[in-house]
Write an enzyme that holds these catalytic residues in place. Sequence first.
Site, PDB file in Angstrom:
ATOM      1  N   LYS A  13       0.750  -1.106   0.209  1.00 51.75           N
ATOM      2  CA  LYS A  13       0.083   0.202  -0.222  1.00 51.75           C
ATOM      3  C   LYS A  13       0.100   0.735   0.375  1.00 51.75           C
ATOM      4  O   LYS A  13       1.814   0.999   0.435  1.00 51.75           O
ATOM      5  CB  LYS A  13      -0.842  -0.008   1.303  1.00 51.75           C
ATOM      6  N   MET A  97      11.328  -5.549   3.600  1.00 52.46           N
ATOM      7  CA  MET A  97      10.919  -5.503   5.311  1.00 52.46           C
ATOM      8  C   MET A  97      11.438  -3.323   5.307  1.00 52.46           C
ATOM      9  O   MET A  97      11.996  -3.331   5.233  1.00 52.46           O
ATOM     10  CB  MET A  97      11.183  -6.083   6.192  1.00 52.46           C
ATOM     11  N   ILE A 101       5.393   0.009   3.453  1.00 52.77           N
ATOM     12  CA  ILE A 101       4.415  -0.358   2.381  1.00 52.77           C
ATOM     13  C   ILE A 101       3.478  -1.131   2.710  1.00 52.77           C
ATOM     14  O   ILE A 101       3.011  -1.796   1.802  1.00 52.77           O
ATOM     15  CB  ILE A 101       4.626  -0.513   1.124  1.00 52.77           C
ATOM     16  N   GLY A 102       3.765  -1.846   4.257  1.00 49.02           N
ATOM     17  CA  GLY A 102       3.070  -2.693   5.047  1.00 49.02           C
ATOM     18  C   GLY A 102       2.858  -4.168   4.521  1.00 49.02           C
ATOM     19  O   GLY A 102       1.950  -4.692   4.633  1.00 49.02           O
ATOM     20  N   GLY A 103       4.331  -4.392   3.909  1.00 45.04           N
ATOM     21  CA  GLY A 103       4.600  -5.734   4.175  1.00 45.04           C
ATOM     22  C   GLY A 103       3.860  -6.988   4.877  1.00 45.04           C
ATOM     23  O   GLY A 103       3.426  -8.050   4.616  1.00 45.04           O
ATOM     24  N   GLY A 104       4.547  -6.398   6.353  1.00 43.34           N
ATOM     25  CA  GLY A 104       3.579  -7.827   7.643  1.00 43.34           C
ATOM     26  C   GLY A 104       2.420  -7.876   7.395  1.00 43.34           C
ATOM     27  O   GLY A 104       1.602  -8.671   7.640  1.00 43.34           O
ATOM     28  N   SER A 105       2.175  -6.343   7.251  1.00 38.63           N
ATOM     29  CA  SER A 105       0.603  -6.320   7.275  1.00 38.63           C
ATOM     30  C   SER A 105      -0.239  -6.887   6.980  1.00 38.63           C
ATOM     31  O   SER A 105      -1.525  -7.091   6.717  1.00 38.63           O
ATOM     32  CB  SER A 105       0.083  -4.706   7.924  1.00 38.63           C
ATOM     33  N   SER A 106       0.356  -6.180   5.046  1.00 40.89           N
ATOM     34  CA  SER A 106      -0.655  -7.121   4.367  1.00 40.89           C
ATOM     35  C   SER A 106      -0.215  -8.841   5.011  1.00 40.89           C
ATOM     36  O   SER A 106      -1.458  -9.784   4.227  1.00 40.89           O
ATOM     37  CB  SER A 106      -0.074  -7.040   3.276  1.00 40.89           C
ATOM     38  N   ASP A 138      -2.229  -1.469  10.562  1.00 38.31           N
ATOM     39  CA  ASP A 138      -2.665  -1.091   8.754  1.00 38.31           C
ATOM     40  C   ASP A 138      -3.343  -2.212   8.679  1.00 38.31           C
ATOM     41  O   ASP A 138      -4.078  -2.279   7.216  1.00 38.31           O
ATOM     42  CB  ASP A 138      -1.488  -0.845   8.686  1.00 38.31           C
TER      43      ASP A 138
END
Length: 288
Positions: A13, A97, A101-106, A138
């Site tokens: 994101k 990481m 851009i929200g990698g872990g939340s995504s 997020d």
Amino acid sequence: MITKTTRWPSPAKLNLFLYINGQQENGYHELQTLFQFIDLCDHLTITSNQSGQITLAPDIPGVKTEDNLIWKAATLLQQHSQCEFGAHIEIEKILPMGGGIGGGSSNAATVLIALNFLWQLNLSNDTLAALGVKLGADVPIFVHGFAAFAEGIGEKLQPATPKELWYVLIKPEVSIATVDVFTHPDLVRNTPKQPLNALLEATYVNDCEKIVRSVYPEVDYQLSWLLEYAPSRLTGTGACVFAEFNSEKEAQDVYSLIPDNATGFIARGMNTSPLNRTLEEYKSLCKI
């Protein structure tokens, strides 16, 4: 339980703007932000099973399994639903990481959506989002799967339809912890709240950008470079920066100029998450 092996996108994101309006007594910050998905994705290949165990492959360097948001999301869903099924999850990691851009939340949201389907739990998105917010502020945006204007600490979502532009992203060679930005004494925390329409018509700004540029010279350098070509900003608390373009060709032209020592991506804005589309495709296949 559906035992078929399935492959799921886990999109990034962007925060197209981010304003910090105040701070609550519990330390959380009040904000106004505009989220949009992009077509840059990790992918998770998930096979459900009856083992009751959650296994991941491959290991992510520097991240213990019990600290991985993928494992946490699956375990949280097991506990909430009292589900006795398990799953093996393989991770194709593309998103950087510490990039904002929200990698872990995504990843966490993708696991919640996918296992809710594969384990046939039939939990609503609202329930999954309520679980997800325990893992990160997020996560709900990725669960609901629509571009949104967010307020509060990011949990109050209103669907939005920003232009689906093309973006060039650069990931500076630093990893930024959100807590370090939000606890910085010089962070702007008093931007007045405004109605969504006013924010959409104004020049987009990220209140975290000034602090991040001052503390991380590499972010400042890459953002200054992008600003020579197009409107550009920090996303989230960084470290990724992005420039916006009206066409793929414009984005490609600038992307081709990125210095060899920089990590860059081209992406298209999306107001509907590709995760939603994948879920609907799997649901349709199950009806055949």
